[in-house]
Design an enzyme around this catalytic site. Structure first.
Site, mmCIF file in Angstrom:
data_model
loop_
_atom_site.group_PDB
_atom_site.id
_atom_site.type_symbol
_atom_site.label_atom_id
_atom_site.label_comp_id
_atom_site.label_asym_id
_atom_site.label_seq_id
_atom_site.Cartn_x
_atom_site.Cartn_y
_atom_site.Cartn_z
ATOM 1 N N TYR A 57 0.823 -1.211 0.000
ATOM 2 C CA TYR A 57 0.000 0.000 0.000
ATOM 3 C C TYR A 57 0.856 1.261 0.000
ATOM 4 C CZ TYR A 57 -3.456 -3.447 1.607
ATOM 5 O OH TYR A 57 -4.258 -4.553 1.744
ATOM 6 N N HIS A 122 0.649 -11.813 1.267
ATOM 7 C CA HIS A 122 -0.372 -11.042 0.562
ATOM 8 C C HIS A 122 -1.048 -11.838 -0.551
ATOM 9 C CE1 HIS A 122 -1.287 -6.488 -0.019
ATOM 10 N NE2 HIS A 122 -2.361 -7.221 -0.204
ATOM 11 N N SER A 201 -13.031 -5.643 1.898
ATOM 12 C CA SER A 201 -14.131 -5.180 1.039
ATOM 13 C C SER A 201 -15.482 -5.718 1.512
ATOM 14 C CB SER A 201 -13.891 -5.578 -0.422
ATOM 15 O OG SER A 201 -12.740 -4.945 -0.941
ATOM 16 N N PRO A 202 -15.766 -5.662 2.828
ATOM 17 C CA PRO A 202 -17.041 -6.185 3.326
ATOM 18 C C PRO A 202 -18.238 -5.369 2.847
ATOM 19 C CG PRO A 202 -15.946 -4.950 5.053
ATOM 20 C CD PRO A 202 -14.960 -5.064 3.919
ATOM 21 N N LEU A 203 -17.970 -4.174 2.323
ATOM 22 C CA LEU A 203 -19.039 -3.329 1.791
ATOM 23 C C LEU A 203 -18.983 -3.266 0.267
ATOM 24 C CD1 LEU A 203 -18.849 -0.436 4.413
ATOM 25 C CD2 LEU A 203 -20.380 -2.413 4.382
ATOM 26 N N GLY A 204 -18.400 -4.325 -0.321
ATOM 27 C CA GLY A 204 -18.363 -4.399 -1.787
ATOM 28 C C GLY A 204 -17.650 -3.225 -2.424
ATOM 29 N N GLY A 206 -17.467 -0.339 -1.439
ATOM 30 C CA GLY A 206 -18.295 0.859 -1.310
ATOM 31 C C GLY A 206 -19.667 0.745 -1.941
ATOM 32 N N PHE A 207 -19.870 -0.234 -2.824
ATOM 33 C CA PHE A 207 -21.137 -0.310 -3.549
ATOM 34 C C PHE A 207 -22.318 -0.607 -2.637
ATOM 35 C CE2 PHE A 207 -24.290 -2.227 -6.438
ATOM 36 C CZ PHE A 207 -24.364 -1.213 -7.391
#
Length: 326
Positions: A57, A122, A201-204, A206-207
């Site tokens: 990152y 990773h 990415s538990p919220l897709g 951001g989607f």
């Protein structure tokens, strides 16, 4: 905030962690360092004790995480990762033992700490036997430089090979209401072996928050520009999914993001999602997701609703999908 245990080695963390990648990498211009440090410290003040970064990152990400957490370093768990050539994800994998050791030393310095709490590979390196990777981390644990070993986006075969050499504390992979593949092989394997699961990415991406639609324009440097699932047509087609989530959220007097996080937390007691954000109000919203109680009936209704929904678009472009699994 409630605590959860990752792995049989007893790594205790807050039920929700914080993914720090987006503060400086992947989702557009980097957040101002002062603002990023302030946000991480706010997360700690709100009960989050689990923070995720990586060499890939960028140097700045590990450094700002180290600076932000320095006042309460002993009260938090810091996870970072190794596994890419020269620390650059675009250069492909590199998990040679000497590289793992070099990354460990660099991360310790950038994080301004004397031990890495959780050290992930990773991505699986097809050119380095998993037994060598696990053995190197085992040595680092014995030397007191690392406390726990983790894998990211590894397949069941690699997980078993690694675990046989050095117990794996956690697997980090994508998992959310709209990406359910881990349920097929990964979750059963983790449960059998006693390994925790850390969904990114538990919220897709951001989607699932409802803040993104077909008209959303991403910064040119935003990773989502190359993700098939985020093409304009696919965002339009997938809007039905967010609308369904919104209806469920309305019934619970919550937000779609909170329902998505509550759903994940309800799957297994050893699952710890790590949503990321650059905004204080989103941080508070995410933390609220840890307080959402979904009954078995609620979960069934959600699952039935999404079973009837077709998700359009792959989650990765082909060249990145090749790095997943094994």
């Amino acid at each position: 905030m409630q605590k959860r245990i990752l792995g049989k080695q007893g790594l205790e963390v807050s039920a929700l962690g914080m993914g720090c990648m987006g503060l400086s990498y992947g989702y557009g211009p980097a957040t101002d360092k002062h603002a990023a440090v302030k946000l991480i410290r706010e997360a700690y003040e709100q009960g989050i004790t689990f923070f995720d970064t990586a060499e890939a990152y960028g140097i700045a990400n590990e450094e700002l995480v180290g600076e932000a957490l320095s006042p309460f370093r002993k009260e938090v768990v810091v996870a970072t990762k190794f596994g890419f050539k020269d620390g650059n994800a675009s250069n492909g994998q590199d998990s040679r033992p000497e590289r793992i050791r070099a990354v460990a030393e660099e991360s310790l310095r950038r994080l301004n700490t004397d031990v890495i709490d959780l050290f992930y590979q990773h991505r699986v390196d097809p050119n380095v036997p998993m037994e060598d990777v696990a053995g190197t981390v085992k040595d680092l644990i014995q030397e007191g430089k690392v406390k726990h070993f983790g894998l990211s986006e590894a397949g069941a075969t690699s997980i078993r090979k690694a675990h046989a050499v050095q117990p794996v504390t956690a697997l980090q992979s994508e998992y959310s209401i709209w990406w359910r593949e881990p349920e097929l092989e990964i979750l059963p394997a983790l449960e059998e072996l006693g390994i925790g699961f850390v969904p990114f990415s538990p919220l897709g991406k951001g989607f699932l928050t409802g803040a993104i639609n077909e008209n959303t324009k991403f910064d040119p440097s935003d990773f989502r520009n190359i993700v098939p699932r985020f093409s304009e047509d696919n965002r339009k087609a997938n809007q039905r999914l967010v609308d369904l989530l919104g209806k469920i959220a309305l019934d619970k007097e919550a937000t779609p993001a909170q329902i998505a996080l509550g759903w994940l937390l309800a799957q297994k007691p050893w699952i710890v999602p790590i949503p990321g954000t650059t905004k204080s109000h989103r941080l508070i919203e995410n933390i609220g997701g840890a307080s959402i109680h979904l009954s078995a009936s609620d979960i069934q209704k959600i699952d039935e609703a999404f079973t009837e929904t077709t998700i359009h678009g792959e989650r990765y472009p082909a060249h990145l999908q090749k790095r997943v699994g094994n």
